[in-house]
Design a protein around this motif. Structure first.
Motif, short mmCIF file in Angstrom:
data_model
loop_
_atom_site.label_atom_id
_atom_site.label_comp_id
_atom_site.label_asym_id
_atom_site.label_seq_id
_atom_site.Cartn_x
_atom_site.Cartn_y
_atom_site.Cartn_z
N UNK A 115 -11.22 -5.90 6.49
CA UNK A 115 -11.09 -5.55 8.06
C UNK A 115 -10.70 -6.93 8.52
N UNK A 116 -9.57 -6.87 9.42
CA UNK A 116 -9.16 -7.88 10.26
C UNK A 116 -8.40 -8.84 9.49
N UNK A 117 -7.61 -8.38 8.27
CA UNK A 117 -6.63 -8.97 7.60
C UNK A 117 -5.41 -8.02 7.48
N UNK A 118 -4.29 -8.60 7.11
CA UNK A 118 -2.99 -7.79 6.95
C UNK A 118 -3.18 -7.31 5.65
N UNK A 119 -3.25 -7.94 4.59
CA UNK A 119 -3.45 -7.56 3.13
C UNK A 119 -4.41 -6.26 2.95
N UNK A 120 -5.79 -6.45 3.71
CA UNK A 120 -6.92 -5.71 3.38
C UNK A 120 -6.56 -3.92 3.60
N UNK A 121 -6.05 -3.58 4.82
CA UNK A 121 -5.78 -2.42 5.00
C UNK A 121 -4.81 -1.53 4.31
N UNK A 122 -3.69 -2.56 3.70
CA UNK A 122 -2.78 -2.21 2.84
C UNK A 122 -3.11 -1.65 1.52
N UNK A 123 -4.09 -2.63 1.08
CA UNK A 123 -4.47 -2.47 -0.41
C UNK A 123 -5.58 -1.40 -0.39
N UNK A 124 -6.40 -1.41 0.80
CA UNK A 124 -7.35 -0.42 0.92
C UNK A 124 -6.63 1.15 0.82
#
Lengths: 237, 300
Positions: B229-238
Motif C-alpha cells: 500500500x502507498x507504492x506504485x508497484x504494489x497495487x499493480x503487482x497485487x
C-alpha cells in the motif's frame, strides 16, 4: 499600537472540565512571552486554541486586529501563526527534507522554499547531514531541531512553542533555549509554554503564570523570576 | 496472437490494476481507509451502461461520463467521510457500498436484480473492436493512471496527502487544507474506479449489482494491501498476482475469499507493508543485492 495577538476571556473546556477559565493576554511584535505553570495548568490547551486545533467555549482571539476565534488551523497558519507542538510531531516516514518542504507549504515561490531549506541547514547543520533520512530515524534532539526548523520555513509572524525542552537531555535543553533566544534576537515573536520555568524566565521578556486554568501573575520575566511566590512554586525555592 | 482465454484474463487483471491504483490514491497516499471502492466501480459501470443502452450514446462519451459521474458522487459521498477517522471511516465507506449496491438491486430504473444487458464492446469505424484491441485500451488507461500517480506523488498534492496520512492535526497546523485534500483523493480515486467500472461493463456486456458488492471492495483492497500500500508497484503487482491466482489454480477460484483472507492474515503478521512495500523483505534484499553487485564492480 494593535498587539500581534490578543486573547480575551478565553475559555476552553473538555466536556465538563474547564481547562482554561477565561484568560486574557496579548503579545506585541518582538516579544518573547512565556506562560509557565505546572503540568495540567492549561498551557498546552491555550496554545492549541491559539493555533486553532481546539475550539474555545467562549472568548475571542484576535490576530493583528482580525478576529480568528472560529477560523480553522490551516487558515491561521496562512496568516503566519506556527506551532511547534508538544512531542514534536514530525512526520515519521517522510525524510527531513520533505518535512521541511511541508513546513513551507504556505510559501508560494519555489525559490523561497529552497532558500528556507538553506536557512534551516545553516541554523541546524545536523539536519543537513540527515536530509534524506526518514524523520523517525532522528534522535530526540534532532527531531526537536527539525520541528523548530519546519515551523520556521514559512517565516512566521508568531511562533508558538509547546514544551520544546520536554524529554531532552540537559545539554540539549540548553542548546534549544539558546536557539530560541537567538531567534528572538533576530526579531521573531515567540510565545513559549514551559514547565522549565527557570530557563523560560531567563530568556523571556514578559511572563504569565497559569494555575489551574487561570492567570495568577503577570509581569516582566525579570520581575517574576524575583517574585517570592514564583521562586517557591516554580524555581525550587 | 494471444489466445482468446488469455486475453480475457489479461483484460480482467488490467481492470483490477486500474481499480487497485485508484484505491491506492485514497487509502495508500491520503491514508483514508475505504471498504467501499466497488461502489464507485459500480456507479461507473451503471452510468456507462445506462448512457450506452438507454440514451444511445457511444462508448467514448459513456466511458468519460462514467469517470465524471463516479468522481462527482465520490466527492459528494466524501463529505460524510470527512468527520470520521479510521475504524469509523471504514464502517462509513462500507455502508456507502451497501447503499449503492441496494440502489442498483431494488430500483427498476437500474434493472433491479436482472441487471443491465446489451452493453457492447466499443466500435472503431463501424467495426466492433477485437478483444486484443480492447486489451490495448485497458493498457492505455493503466498507463494514464500510472502517469497520474507519478505526477501526484511528485507534486505538492502528494506531499500534502502524506502529511495528512501521517498526522492530520500537524498537517492542518502547517497550513494544509485537510478537507480539500481528502475530498480531492476521494474524487480522483472514485473517478478512476468509475472508468474501470465502465471498461468492466463494456467487456462483460452484462452487469449485475452483485458485481459491485462489498466482497468486490475487499478483493480490490486485498490487492492493494498484498502488493504494498502507498507504492506504485504494489497495487499493480497485487492485482496481477491475486487476479491471476484464481485462473491458475481451480481451488484458489473456489476458495477465493478464504485464500485472500489467509494471505492478508499472513501478510499483516509478517509483512505489514505488503510484499513490495518500501521496508518489506523483497525490496530490501533487492537493494542489498544491487549494492553488493555495485561494490563488486568497483572493487575489481
Amino acid at each position: 499600537m494593535i498587539p500581534l495577538l490578543e486573547v480575551r476571556n478565553l475559555e476552553v473546556t473538555y466536556g465538563e472540565f474547564a481547562a482554561v477559565r477565561g484568560i486574557s493576554f496579548d503579545i506585541r511584535d518582538g516579544d518573547l512571552l512565556t506562560i509557565i505553570g505546572a503540568n495540567g495548568a492549561g498551557k498546552s490547551t491555550t496554545l492549541r486554541a491559539v493555533m486553532g486545533l481546539l475550539r474555545p467555549r467562549s472568548g475571542q482571539i484576535l490576530f493583528r486586529g482580525a478576529e480568528i476565534t472560529r477560523e480553522p488551523a490551516h487558515l491561521r497558519a496562512r496568516r503566519g501563526i506556527r506551532l511547534v507542538p508538544e512531542g514534536r510531531r514530525i512526520l515519521p516516514d517522510l525524510s527531513v527534507e520533505e518535512n521541511l518542504r511541508l513546513g513551507a507549504y504556505t510559501v508560494p515561490r519555489p525559490g523561497d522554499v529552497a532558500d528556507g531549506i538553506e536557512r534551516a541547514f545553516t541554523l541546524f547543520p545536523r539536519l543537513k547531514e540527515r536530509a534524506r533520512q526518514a524523520g523517525k530515524t532522528l534522535s530526540g534532539g534532532e527531531q526537536q531541531m527539525l520541528a523548530i526548523a519546519r515551523a520556521l520555513m514559512s517565516q512566521p509572524r508568531l511562533l508558538l512553542l509547546d514544551e520544546v525542552s520536554l524529554g531532552l537531555m540537559p545539554i540539549l535543553v540548553e542548546q534549544t533555549f539558546a536557539t530560541i533566544q537567538a531567534l528572538h534576537r533576530h526579531g521573531a515573536t515567540i510565545l513559549l509554554v514551559e514547565q522549565n520555568a527557570r530557563m523560560a524566565l531567563a530568556i523571556a521578556t514578559r511572563a504569565y503564570v497559569l494555575e489551574t486554568g487561570s492567570i495568577t501573575l503577570s509581569g516582566t520575566a525579570a520581575d517574576l523570576a524575583a517574585d517570592p511566590k514564583v521562586k517557591q512554586a516554580y524555581l525550587g525555592g | 496472437m494471444l489466445s482468446g482465454y488469455l486475453v480475457t484474463v489479461l483484460i480482467t487483471i488490467g481492470i483490477y490494476i486500474i481499480l487497485a491504483l485508484s484505491l491506492n490514491l485514497i487509502t495508500g497516499y491520503a491514508g483514508q481507509i475505504s471498504l467501499g471502492h466497488a461502489a464507485f466501480m459500480g456507479i461507473g459501470a451503471y452510468t456507462s451502461a445506462l448512457f450506452y443502452t438507454k440514451a444511445g450514446l457511444g462508448f467514448w462519451p459513456s466511458f468519460l461520463l462514467a469517470g465524471l459521474v463516479a468522481g462527482l458522487l465520490g466527492t459528494i459521498l466524501a463529505i460524510p467521510c470527512l468527520r470520521v477517522r479510521e475504524d469509523f471511516l471504514a464502517i462509513t465507506t462500507m455502508g456507502i457500498n451497501f447503499v449503492v449496491e441496494a440502489t442498483f438491486l431494488y430500483i427498476p430504473f437500474f434493472g433491479a436484480g436482472m441487471g443491465i444487458g446489451g452493453i457492447d464492446l466499443p466500435h472503431f469505424f463501424g467495426q466492433e473492436i477485437s478483444k486484443s484491441g480492447y486489451l490495448a485500451l485497458v493498457v492505455l488507461v493503466i498507463g494514464l493512471m500510472i502517469a497520474l500517480d507519478r505526477w501526484l506523488t511528485r507534486s505538492w498534492i502528494g506531499l500534502a496527502w502524506a502529511a495528512i496520512r501521517e498526522d492530520e492535526e500537524a498537517a492542518g497546523a502547517m497550513g494544509i487544507d485537510v478537507v480539500r485534500f481528502k475530498v480531492l483523493a476521494f474524487a480522483l480515486g472514485s473517478a478512476g474506479a468509475g472508468l474501470a467500472g465502465s471498461l468492466y461493463a463494456h467487456f462483460l456486456t452484462f452487469i449485475m449489482p452483485v458485481n459491485f458488492s462489498f466482497a468486490q471492495s475487499m478483493v480490490i483492497l486485498s490487492m492493494v494491501v498484498f502488493g504494498g500500500i502507498g507504492t506504485l508497484r504494489g497495487p499493480i503487482v497485487g492485482a496481477i498476482v491475486l487476479g491471476a491466482l484464481p485462473e491458475i489454480s481451480r481451488p484458489a477460484m473456489e476458495y477465493r475469499t478464504l485464500v485472500y483472507g489467509l494471505l492478508l492474515l499472513l501478510l499483516m503478521r509478517f509483512q505489514p507493508g505488503g510484499i513490495l512495500g518500501e521496508h518489506s523483505l523483497l525490496p530490501r534484499s533487492w537493494r542489498k543485492l544491487c549494492t553488493a553487485m555495485q561494490n563488486g564492480k568497483t572493487g575489481q
